[in-house]
Design a protein around this motif. Sequence first.
Motif, mmCIF file in Angstrom:
data_model
loop_
_atom_site.group_PDB
_atom_site.id
_atom_site.type_symbol
_atom_site.label_atom_id
_atom_site.label_comp_id
_atom_site.label_asym_id
_atom_site.label_seq_id
_atom_site.Cartn_x
_atom_site.Cartn_y
_atom_site.Cartn_z
ATOM 1 N N ARG A 204 0.827 -1.211 0.000
ATOM 2 C CA ARG A 204 0.000 0.000 0.000
ATOM 3 C C ARG A 204 0.861 1.261 0.000
ATOM 4 O O ARG A 204 0.470 2.292 -0.551
ATOM 5 N N PRO B 47 -2.075 1.725 -3.156
ATOM 6 C CA PRO B 47 -2.612 2.227 -1.883
ATOM 7 C C PRO B 47 -4.007 1.700 -1.551
ATOM 8 O O PRO B 47 -4.463 1.858 -0.421
ATOM 9 N N ASP B 48 -4.664 1.062 -2.520
ATOM 10 C CA ASP B 48 -6.023 0.561 -2.291
ATOM 11 C C ASP B 48 -6.078 -0.951 -2.049
ATOM 12 O O ASP B 48 -7.171 -1.515 -1.932
ATOM 13 N N LYS B 49 -4.942 -1.601 -1.985
ATOM 14 C CA LYS B 49 -4.954 -3.046 -1.753
ATOM 15 C C LYS B 49 -5.563 -3.342 -0.384
ATOM 16 O O LYS B 49 -5.198 -2.742 0.629
#
Length: 268
Positions: free
Chosen positions: A252, A257-259
């Motif tokens: 992330r 960053p959205d994992k």
Amino acid sequence: MERELIKLTVDNGIAHVCLNRPSKINALNVEMFTSIDNVIKQLRGDKRINAVIISGAEGNFCSGLDVKSVASSPTSALKLLFKWLPGNANLAQRVSLGWQRLPVPVIAVLEGCCYGGGIQIALGADIRIATPSCKLSIMEAKWGLVPDMAGLVALRQIMPKDKALMLTYTADILTAEQALELGLVTQISDNAYECATALAQKISRTSPDANAAIKRSINQSWTASVRSLLARESLSQIRLLLGKNRVIAAIRQTKNPDKAYRSRQSWW
């Protein structure tokens, strides 16, 4: 919940818990103690929860113990105070201490009255955000009682002993500003619930395993020996290094960053 004394909703991993007895300024009867205890148990078992926000219905947090309700039934006090061993937490103590023992950050939103048992519950939260008009009091002495809901576990960590004694002896009612100066509240905000929600969302963007480890390490090490502190830090770090959420945290930060994080590991 019986009569919906406690309202629980979950939104994107954030649990919203509302004390819901507004006709009695959210005063605590035995049924409400039981409902809070049951909600804490439910949240403890849900590894998808990343943060908790506690509030009170219709502009008040909690006016404390419903003395008339409890006193009217001889079995009520027994239900609240009974424990198998002196060192165990009874029902009255679990509604405060239970929030500290949850492996997720807990934020209390304090509005209107926050007296007696109400402030004991609030002390169980990690963070307390109050509105400017909130009034707070450790009020048990007014009724000839000693605070016995485990709020002292947190109180002894956030203020000097002499000030804690003064507040408890006198049962004085504090403004939010006075409470902030003494450390009873963390922050004052005109929009306390929105502030708490934004904070919970920010916390939810970090690893649930790391948050659980941080809470355990700080709570258990705050008054512990240096050797215990060092041992606890090392064990927590090893567990985090072996977990998948530590890898996801790195991804992330560097790639995506959205994992999404995995659910919190069972050892927390």
